[in-house]
Design a protein around this motif. Structure first.
Motif, PDB file in Angstrom:
ATOM      1  N   ILE A 148      44.408  13.264  47.401  1.00  0.00           N
ATOM      2  CA  ILE A 148      43.080  12.453  48.042  1.00  0.00           C
ATOM      3  C   ILE A 148      43.241  11.992  49.411  1.00  0.00           C
ATOM      4  CG2 ILE A 148      41.679  10.508  47.547  1.00  0.00           C
ATOM      5  CD1 ILE A 148      42.730  10.899  44.665  1.00  0.00           C
ATOM      6  N   ILE A 149      44.343  11.391  49.824  1.00  0.00           N
ATOM      7  CA  ILE A 149      44.878  10.813  51.011  1.00  0.00           C
ATOM      8  C   ILE A 149      44.499  11.902  51.988  1.00  0.00           C
ATOM      9  CG2 ILE A 149      46.154   9.651  52.646  1.00  0.00           C
ATOM     10  CD1 ILE A 149      44.796   7.743  50.781  1.00  0.00           C
ATOM     11  N   ASP A 150      45.177  12.969  51.799  1.00  0.00           N
ATOM     12  CA  ASP A 150      45.229  14.290  52.855  1.00  0.00           C
ATOM     13  C   ASP A 150      43.997  14.609  53.147  1.00  0.00           C
ATOM     14  OD1 ASP A 150      46.871  16.207  54.156  1.00  0.00           O
ATOM     15  OD2 ASP A 150      46.095  17.750  52.886  1.00  0.00           O
ATOM     16  N   ALA A 151      43.132  14.786  51.968  1.00  0.00           N
ATOM     17  CA  ALA A 151      41.736  15.388  52.160  1.00  0.00           C
ATOM     18  C   ALA A 151      40.872  14.272  52.799  1.00  0.00           C
ATOM     19  CB  ALA A 151      40.916  15.441  50.980  1.00  0.00           C
ATOM     20  N   VAL A 152      40.984  12.921  52.612  1.00  0.00           N
ATOM     21  CA  VAL A 152      40.061  12.012  53.410  1.00  0.00           C
ATOM     22  C   VAL A 152      40.799  11.852  54.795  1.00  0.00           C
ATOM     23  CG1 VAL A 152      39.522   9.507  53.365  1.00  0.00           C
ATOM     24  CG2 VAL A 152      39.670  10.618  51.366  1.00  0.00           C
ATOM     25  N   LYS A 153      41.826  11.937  55.047  1.00  0.00           N
ATOM     26  CA  LYS A 153      42.293  11.873  56.486  1.00  0.00           C
ATOM     27  C   LYS A 153      41.771  12.986  57.230  1.00  0.00           C
ATOM     28  CE  LYS A 153      46.768  12.317  59.106  1.00  0.00           C
ATOM     29  NZ  LYS A 153      46.344  13.343  59.986  1.00  0.00           N
ATOM     30  N   TYR A 154      41.841  14.227  56.593  1.00  0.00           N
ATOM     31  CA  TYR A 154      41.044  15.279  57.353  1.00  0.00           C
ATOM     32  C   TYR A 154      39.577  15.161  57.573  1.00  0.00           C
ATOM     33  CZ  TYR A 154      38.847  19.943  57.532  1.00  0.00           C
ATOM     34  OH  TYR A 154      38.051  21.135  57.917  1.00  0.00           O
ATOM     35  N   LEU A 155      38.908  14.482  56.675  1.00  0.00           N
ATOM     36  CA  LEU A 155      37.659  14.053  57.032  1.00  0.00           C
ATOM     37  C   LEU A 155      37.343  13.012  58.065  1.00  0.00           C
ATOM     38  CD1 LEU A 155      35.965  13.736  53.486  1.00  0.00           C
ATOM     39  CD2 LEU A 155      35.799  15.847  55.150  1.00  0.00           C
ATOM     40  N   HIS A 156      38.162  12.077  58.027  1.00  0.00           N
ATOM     41  CA  HIS A 156      38.320  10.957  59.091  1.00  0.00           C
ATOM     42  C   HIS A 156      38.647  11.564  60.474  1.00  0.00           C
ATOM     43  CE1 HIS A 156      38.371   7.301  56.100  1.00  0.00           C
ATOM     44  NE2 HIS A 156      37.474   8.022  55.829  1.00  0.00           N
ATOM     45  N   ASP A 157      39.437  12.549  60.459  1.00  0.00           N
ATOM     46  CA  ASP A 157      39.874  13.100  61.609  1.00  0.00           C
ATOM     47  C   ASP A 157      38.825  13.752  62.349  1.00  0.00           C
ATOM     48  OD1 ASP A 157      42.549  12.175  61.567  1.00  0.00           O
ATOM     49  OD2 ASP A 157      43.368  14.133  60.824  1.00  0.00           O
ATOM     50  N   LYS A 158      38.091  14.274  61.434  1.00  0.00           N
ATOM     51  CA  LYS A 158      36.609  15.023  61.955  1.00  0.00           C
ATOM     52  C   LYS A 158      35.611  14.011  62.340  1.00  0.00           C
ATOM     53  CE  LYS A 158      35.566  19.117  60.631  1.00  0.00           C
ATOM     54  NZ  LYS A 158      35.864  19.984  61.944  1.00  0.00           N
ATOM     55  N   LYS A 159      35.832  12.732  62.104  1.00  0.00           N
ATOM     56  CA  LYS A 159      34.731  11.514  62.241  1.00  0.00           C
ATOM     57  C   LYS A 159      33.748  11.620  61.196  1.00  0.00           C
ATOM     58  CE  LYS A 159      37.164  10.349  65.916  1.00  0.00           C
ATOM     59  NZ  LYS A 159      38.225   9.370  65.510  1.00  0.00           N
ATOM     60  N   ILE A 160      34.064  12.179  59.840  1.00  0.00           N
ATOM     61  CA  ILE A 160      33.166  12.129  58.690  1.00  0.00           C
ATOM     62  C   ILE A 160      33.877  11.015  57.849  1.00  0.00           C
ATOM     63  CG2 ILE A 160      32.428  13.443  56.826  1.00  0.00           C
ATOM     64  CD1 ILE A 160      33.254  15.997  58.374  1.00  0.00           C
ATOM     65  N   VAL A 161      32.649  10.117  57.492  1.00  0.00           N
ATOM     66  CA  VAL A 161      32.753   9.093  56.423  1.00  0.00           C
ATOM     67  C   VAL A 161      32.270   9.624  55.270  1.00  0.00           C
ATOM     68  CG1 VAL A 161      32.594   6.775  55.907  1.00  0.00           C
ATOM     69  CG2 VAL A 161      32.589   7.550  58.158  1.00  0.00           C
ATOM     70  N   HIS A 162      32.887   9.400  54.018  1.00  0.00           N
ATOM     71  CA  HIS A 162      32.039  10.227  52.814  1.00  0.00           C
ATOM     72  C   HIS A 162      31.169   9.253  52.192  1.00  0.00           C
ATOM     73  CE1 HIS A 162      32.102  11.301  48.568  1.00  0.00           C
ATOM     74  NE2 HIS A 162      32.435  12.372  49.040  1.00  0.00           N
ATOM     75  N   ARG A 163      31.576   7.866  52.192  1.00  0.00           N
ATOM     76  CA  ARG A 163      30.595   7.062  51.780  1.00  0.00           C
ATOM     77  C   ARG A 163      30.383   6.938  50.401  1.00  0.00           C
ATOM     78  NH1 ARG A 163      25.749   5.731  55.704  1.00  0.00           N
ATOM     79  NH2 ARG A 163      24.996   7.917  54.958  1.00  0.00           N
ATOM     80  N   ASN A 164      30.913   7.777  49.540  1.00  0.00           N
ATOM     81  CA  ASN A 164      30.629   7.882  47.874  1.00  0.00           C
ATOM     82  C   ASN A 164      31.621   8.401  47.285  1.00  0.00           C
ATOM     83  OD1 ASN A 164      28.699   7.559  45.912  1.00  0.00           O
ATOM     84  ND2 ASN A 164      28.106   9.549  45.938  1.00  0.00           N
ATOM     85  N   LEU A 165      32.873   7.863  47.701  1.00  0.00           N
ATOM     86  CA  LEU A 165      34.082   8.270  46.870  1.00  0.00           C
ATOM     87  C   LEU A 165      34.434   7.399  45.616  1.00  0.00           C
ATOM     88  CD1 LEU A 165      36.769   8.264  50.079  1.00  0.00           C
ATOM     89  CD2 LEU A 165      35.891  10.167  48.836  1.00  0.00           C
ATOM     90  N   SER A 166      34.649   8.158  44.622  1.00  0.00           N
ATOM     91  CA  SER A 166      34.733   7.487  43.275  1.00  0.00           C
ATOM     92  C   SER A 166      35.485   8.499  42.476  1.00  0.00           C
ATOM     93  CB  SER A 166      33.509   7.155  42.583  1.00  0.00           C
ATOM     94  OG  SER A 166      32.768   8.543  42.345  1.00  0.00           O
ATOM     95  N   LEU A 167      36.063   8.002  41.109  1.00  0.00           N
ATOM     96  CA  LEU A 167      36.711   8.910  40.450  1.00  0.00           C
ATOM     97  C   LEU A 167      35.804  10.034  39.928  1.00  0.00           C
ATOM     98  CD1 LEU A 167      38.901   6.556  38.081  1.00  0.00           C
ATOM     99  CD2 LEU A 167      39.577   7.987  40.066  1.00  0.00           C
ATOM    100  N   SER A 168      34.447   9.647  39.792  1.00  0.00           N
ATOM    101  CA  SER A 168      33.665  10.938  39.089  1.00  0.00           C
ATOM    102  C   SER A 168      33.291  11.770  40.276  1.00  0.00           C
ATOM    103  CB  SER A 168      32.243  10.082  38.755  1.00  0.00           C
ATOM    104  OG  SER A 168      31.677   9.455  39.788  1.00  0.00           O
ATOM    105  N   HIS A 169      33.569  11.413  41.419  1.00  0.00           N
ATOM    106  CA  HIS A 169      33.163  12.480  42.493  1.00  0.00           C
ATOM    107  C   HIS A 169      34.422  13.213  43.206  1.00  0.00           C
ATOM    108  CE1 HIS A 169      29.625  10.066  43.492  1.00  0.00           C
ATOM    109  NE2 HIS A 169      29.239  10.960  42.554  1.00  0.00           N
ATOM    110  N   ILE A 170      35.527  13.194  42.190  1.00  0.00           N
ATOM    111  CA  ILE A 170      36.946  14.086  42.551  1.00  0.00           C
ATOM    112  C   ILE A 170      37.131  14.834  41.097  1.00  0.00           C
ATOM    113  CG2 ILE A 170      39.278  13.782  42.899  1.00  0.00           C
ATOM    114  CD1 ILE A 170      38.751  11.192  43.930  1.00  0.00           C
TER     115      ILE A 170
END
Length: 309
Positions: A114-136
């Motif tokens: 999860i952290i690896d994926a979110v780090k990838y998003l943040h490195d691309k300046k993308i904020v998911h804004r809807n992270l939850s257990l139901s969205h994984i």
């Protein structure tokens, strides 16, 4: 039923944009997820139209093994067919409900991805804004692993990019969006028209709070601030009024404290989280809290650790 070179196998739900099916394609033996979106719906609801365009533009721009992948997009006069990878293990929310709470070994395995994926998003300046257990989602390559719920032989996939945005350099977001139980608390306070937060803006650190919530859920089996009364939940968040189990390791609590901070500036970046000892050490070597420690002695008050050993 056939759609071009796609064969619809089974309807599996109704998504945000339309019906979702398991499908196969001519020429291979793989299964895919197919979202059938009616254009009349897009014309009637400008928000759905905006969200769909947002999802497509972002997902076509990213490629990561732990993030939903678009395979292809087909279009007719009346419909749009969005073909994505299909994941066979259900959501983390479903898995947790049947297996809670999870061991630190399993949680470490999941959080690394999860952290690896979110780090990838943040490195691309993308904020998911809807992270939850139901969205994984969980995906098993081997059928035996799926049948036996062998999650340590799975791969997780972050989905639902409806609310994801690109942050321009130096800019902050201000839109009130997300799931209250996972929402950056100051965004939540703003949504409830609490005066002192009405001008609050945020950045990718909003995702870090959500990561802290889902990390706690995986370890403990419930949300740290969960309450049926919204006002009481808000008070619990303001006071940092939650507890951690006495059997958690010091490493797990340290990792949690890196994320669950009311002040966004105190939340650690994904770069720091990625290299945290909780993710990088064999879980068998974690230092466990004293079994005799009383619950009241390991309360995190005002989101600041006050543990006695």
């Amino acid at each position: 039923m056939m759609v071009d070179d796609l064969t619809l196998i089974k309807k599996i739900g109704d998504g945000a944009f339309g019906e979702v099916y398991i499908t196969s394609k001519e020429g291979d033996n793989l299964k895919y997820a197919l979202r059938i979106i009616k254009k009349t719906k897009l014309r009637k609801d400008k928000y759905i139209n905006t969200y769909l365009n947002n999802v497509i533009s972002i997902l076509l721009d990213i490629y990561h093994p732990n993030i939903l992948k678009i395979i292809e997009i087909k279009e007719t006069k009346d419909k749009i067919f969005l073909v994505t990878e299909y994941y066979n293990g259900g959501t983390l929310e479903d898995y947790l409900e049947k297996n809670k709470p999870l061991s630190e070994e399993i949680v470490q395995f999941l959080m690394r991805q999860i952290i690896d994926a979110v780090k990838y998003l943040h490195d691309k300046k993308i904020v998911h804004r809807n992270l939850s257990l139901s969205h994984i989602m969980i995906n098993y390559e081997e059928e035996d692993d799926r049948k036996n719920n062998n999650i340590l032989n799975s791969k997780i996939k972050i989905i639902d990019f409806r609310f994801a945005i690109y942050l321009q350099k130096g800019k902050l977001a201000k839109t009130i969006i997300g799931i209250p139980l996972y929402m950056d608390p100051i965004i939540l306070f703003k949504s409830l028209n609490i005066t002192e937060y009405k001008d609050y803006k945020y950045n990718e650190k909003a995702d870090i709070w959500s990561l802290g919530i889902l990390f706690y859920q995986l370890l403990v089996g419930k949300n740290p601030f969960e309450n049926n009364d919204m006002n009481k939940m808000v008070e619990k968040i303001k006071n940092g009024d939650y507890y951690v189990s006495k059997i958690l390791s010091k490493e797990a609590i340290s990792f949690l404290n890196c994320m669950l901070q009311l002040d966004p500036k105190k939340r650690k970046s994904t770069d720091i989280l990625y290299n945290h000892i909780f993710l990088r050490t064999n879980s068998n070597q974690f230092t466990k809290l004293n079994e005799n420690t009383k619950l009241s002695e390991i309360k995190l008050y005002n989101l600041k650790i006050t543990i006695k050993f």
